[in-house]
Design a protein around this motif. Structure first.
Motif, PDB file in Angstrom:
ATOM      1  N   LEU A  81     -62.201   6.707 -56.350  1.00  0.00           N
ATOM      2  CA  LEU A  81     -61.019   6.989 -55.539  1.00  0.00           C
ATOM      3  C   LEU A  81     -60.437   5.785 -54.811  1.00  0.00           C
ATOM      4  O   LEU A  81     -59.222   5.687 -54.684  1.00  0.00           O
ATOM      5  N   ALA A  82     -61.275   4.879 -54.334  1.00  0.00           N
ATOM      6  CA  ALA A  82     -60.774   3.738 -53.561  1.00  0.00           C
ATOM      7  C   ALA A  82     -61.788   2.605 -53.605  1.00  0.00           C
ATOM      8  O   ALA A  82     -62.963   2.823 -53.907  1.00  0.00           O
ATOM      9  N   ASP A  83     -61.327   1.421 -53.273  1.00  0.00           N
ATOM     10  CA  ASP A  83     -62.223   0.258 -53.282  1.00  0.00           C
ATOM     11  C   ASP A  83     -63.170   0.253 -52.078  1.00  0.00           C
ATOM     12  O   ASP A  83     -64.309  -0.170 -52.184  1.00  0.00           O
ATOM     13  N   ARG A  84     -62.668   0.719 -50.945  1.00  0.00           N
ATOM     14  CA  ARG A  84     -63.481   0.830 -49.738  1.00  0.00           C
ATOM     15  C   ARG A  84     -63.213   2.199 -49.112  1.00  0.00           C
ATOM     16  O   ARG A  84     -62.062   2.611 -49.013  1.00  0.00           O
ATOM     17  N   VAL A  85     -64.292   2.875 -48.704  1.00  0.00           N
ATOM     18  CA  VAL A  85     -64.176   4.238 -48.196  1.00  0.00           C
ATOM     19  C   VAL A  85     -65.007   4.408 -46.936  1.00  0.00           C
ATOM     20  O   VAL A  85     -66.131   3.922 -46.858  1.00  0.00           O
ATOM     21  N   GLU A  86     -64.424   5.087 -45.970  1.00  0.00           N
ATOM     22  CA  GLU A  86     -65.177   5.617 -44.832  1.00  0.00           C
ATOM     23  C   GLU A  86     -65.015   7.127 -44.919  1.00  0.00           C
ATOM     24  O   GLU A  86     -63.897   7.625 -45.074  1.00  0.00           O
ATOM     25  N   VAL A  87     -66.121   7.835 -44.850  1.00  0.00           N
ATOM     26  CA  VAL A  87     -66.063   9.289 -44.969  1.00  0.00           C
ATOM     27  C   VAL A  87     -66.841   9.917 -43.830  1.00  0.00           C
ATOM     28  O   VAL A  87     -67.924   9.469 -43.480  1.00  0.00           O
ATOM     29  N   ASP A  88     -66.249  10.948 -43.231  1.00  0.00           N
ATOM     30  CA  ASP A  88     -66.878  11.720 -42.172  1.00  0.00           C
ATOM     31  C   ASP A  88     -66.658  13.184 -42.534  1.00  0.00           C
ATOM     32  O   ASP A  88     -65.572  13.726 -42.320  1.00  0.00           O
ATOM     33  N   THR A  89     -67.672  13.799 -43.149  1.00  0.00           N
ATOM     34  CA  THR A  89     -67.528  15.180 -43.584  1.00  0.00           C
ATOM     35  C   THR A  89     -67.643  16.111 -42.392  1.00  0.00           C
ATOM     36  O   THR A  89     -68.136  15.750 -41.345  1.00  0.00           O
ATOM     37  N   GLY A  90     -67.182  17.294 -42.579  1.00  0.00           N
ATOM     38  CA  GLY A  90     -67.264  18.296 -41.532  1.00  0.00           C
ATOM     39  C   GLY A  90     -65.891  18.687 -41.026  1.00  0.00           C
ATOM     40  O   GLY A  90     -64.881  18.108 -41.394  1.00  0.00           O
ATOM     41  N   PRO A  91     -65.874  19.685 -40.138  1.00  0.00           N
ATOM     42  CA  PRO A  91     -64.603  20.253 -39.688  1.00  0.00           C
ATOM     43  C   PRO A  91     -63.726  19.312 -38.865  1.00  0.00           C
ATOM     44  O   PRO A  91     -62.539  19.542 -38.729  1.00  0.00           O
ATOM     45  N   ARG A  92     -64.273  18.233 -38.324  1.00  0.00           N
ATOM     46  CA  ARG A  92     -63.474  17.300 -37.529  1.00  0.00           C
ATOM     47  C   ARG A  92     -63.438  15.901 -38.151  1.00  0.00           C
ATOM     48  O   ARG A  92     -63.044  14.943 -37.517  1.00  0.00           O
ATOM     49  N   GLY A 129     -62.944  13.320 -41.827  1.00  0.00           N
ATOM     50  CA  GLY A 129     -61.832  12.848 -42.629  1.00  0.00           C
ATOM     51  C   GLY A 129     -62.231  11.680 -43.503  1.00  0.00           C
ATOM     52  O   GLY A 129     -63.416  11.387 -43.690  1.00  0.00           O
ATOM     53  N   LEU A 130     -61.224  11.008 -44.011  1.00  0.00           N
ATOM     54  CA  LEU A 130     -61.414   9.875 -44.911  1.00  0.00           C
ATOM     55  C   LEU A 130     -60.527   8.714 -44.488  1.00  0.00           C
ATOM     56  O   LEU A 130     -59.428   8.922 -43.989  1.00  0.00           O
ATOM     57  N   ARG A 131     -61.015   7.521 -44.716  1.00  0.00           N
ATOM     58  CA  ARG A 131     -60.195   6.317 -44.660  1.00  0.00           C
ATOM     59  C   ARG A 131     -60.422   5.615 -45.987  1.00  0.00           C
ATOM     60  O   ARG A 131     -61.556   5.260 -46.324  1.00  0.00           O
ATOM     61  N   LEU A 132     -59.363   5.466 -46.751  1.00  0.00           N
ATOM     62  CA  LEU A 132     -59.436   4.877 -48.079  1.00  0.00           C
ATOM     63  C   LEU A 132     -58.655   3.576 -48.087  1.00  0.00           C
ATOM     64  O   LEU A 132     -57.559   3.517 -47.540  1.00  0.00           O
ATOM     65  N   GLU A 133     -59.222   2.563 -48.692  1.00  0.00           N
ATOM     66  CA  GLU A 133     -58.503   1.308 -48.854  1.00  0.00           C
ATOM     67  C   GLU A 133     -58.586   0.887 -50.308  1.00  0.00           C
ATOM     68  O   GLU A 133     -59.662   0.823 -50.889  1.00  0.00           O
ATOM     69  N   ARG A 134     -57.404   0.632 -50.881  1.00  0.00           N
ATOM     70  CA  ARG A 134     -57.317   0.227 -52.280  1.00  0.00           C
ATOM     71  C   ARG A 134     -56.673  -1.145 -52.361  1.00  0.00           C
ATOM     72  O   ARG A 134     -55.740  -1.444 -51.626  1.00  0.00           O
ATOM     73  N   ASP A 135     -57.179  -1.966 -53.260  1.00  0.00           N
ATOM     74  CA  ASP A 135     -56.574  -3.268 -53.521  1.00  0.00           C
ATOM     75  C   ASP A 135     -55.535  -3.094 -54.620  1.00  0.00           C
ATOM     76  O   ASP A 135     -55.836  -2.535 -55.672  1.00  0.00           O
ATOM     77  N   THR A 136     -54.319  -3.541 -54.354  1.00  0.00           N
ATOM     78  CA  THR A 136     -53.248  -3.479 -55.349  1.00  0.00           C
ATOM     79  C   THR A 136     -52.633  -4.871 -55.491  1.00  0.00           C
ATOM     80  O   THR A 136     -52.897  -5.755 -54.666  1.00  0.00           O
ATOM     81  N   THR A 137     -51.804  -5.047 -56.478  1.00  0.00           N
ATOM     82  CA  THR A 137     -51.150  -6.342 -56.671  1.00  0.00           C
ATOM     83  C   THR A 137     -50.234  -6.673 -55.496  1.00  0.00           C
ATOM     84  O   THR A 137     -49.997  -7.840 -55.213  1.00  0.00           O
ATOM     85  N   ALA A 138     -49.735  -5.666 -54.793  1.00  0.00           N
ATOM     86  CA  ALA A 138     -48.874  -5.880 -53.625  1.00  0.00           C
ATOM     87  C   ALA A 138     -49.680  -6.049 -52.336  1.00  0.00           C
ATOM     88  O   ALA A 138     -49.101  -6.224 -51.273  1.00  0.00           O
ATOM     89  N   GLY A 139     -50.998  -5.979 -52.428  1.00  0.00           N
ATOM     90  CA  GLY A 139     -51.851  -6.083 -51.241  1.00  0.00           C
ATOM     91  C   GLY A 139     -52.609  -4.793 -51.002  1.00  0.00           C
ATOM     92  O   GLY A 139     -52.466  -3.827 -51.752  1.00  0.00           O
TER      93      GLY A 139
END
Length: 150
Positions: free
Chosen positions: A42-53, A55-65
């Motif tokens: 899904l992404a190059d770098r991921v922070e995941v916090d499962t549960g009802p409160r 979420g996700l932080r996804l970071e992808r490397d693209t040619t535009a940055g």
């Protein structure tokens, strides 16, 4: 290459992607909630916090940055569904979209169903462009997931 419109797609408003996975629902859920697995599809770098409160932080490397996406949990139903308020850190992404990720039974395996809607809440000049980008993003990500998990 233009992609055909699929059932559930409403250009500029919502998109749906579905992929059969060669694993059961419990194993598929691990691919949605474990950082190391998410980073494989899904992404190059991921922070995941499962549960009802969580979420996700996804970071992808693209040619535009780098592209950063933030998703906050709205509903968390383990091994069934994860519904998130989803947005990209981008000045053109003024409002969150709703991202529903569901696992469905499918004859000794499961299907992963992604429904993302709310693109019409973005500026009209950007909504269709962003919708098309995410339609391709989900198609490609689910292909990687099917290859990795099966």
């Amino acid at each position: 290459m233009a992609l055909p419109i699929r059932e559930g797609d409403i250009p500029g408003i919502q998109l749906r992607a579905r992929r059969r996975l060669g694993v059961d629902r419990a194993e598929a859920w691990r691919w949605l909630t474990e950082r190391d697995r998410l980073q494989r599809w899904l992404a190059d770098r991921v922070e995941v916090d499962t549960g009802p409160r969580g979420g996700l932080r996804l970071e992808r490397d693209t040619t535009a940055g780098p592209v950063v996406e933030i998703a906050r949990t709205e509903r968390f139903d383990p091994q069934r569904a994860w519904i998130l308020s989803f947005r990209r850190e981008d000045p053109h992404w003024e409002a969150p979209t709703r991202l529903e990720i569901a696992l469905l039974e499918a004859d000794r395996a499961c299907e992963l169903d992604v429904l993302q809607n709310g693109f019409h809440l973005l500026a009209m000049s950007w909504s269709l462009t962003i919708w098309e980008e995410y339609r391709r993003r989900w198609r490609d990500a689910l292909e990687r997931l099917a290859d990795q998990s099966g």
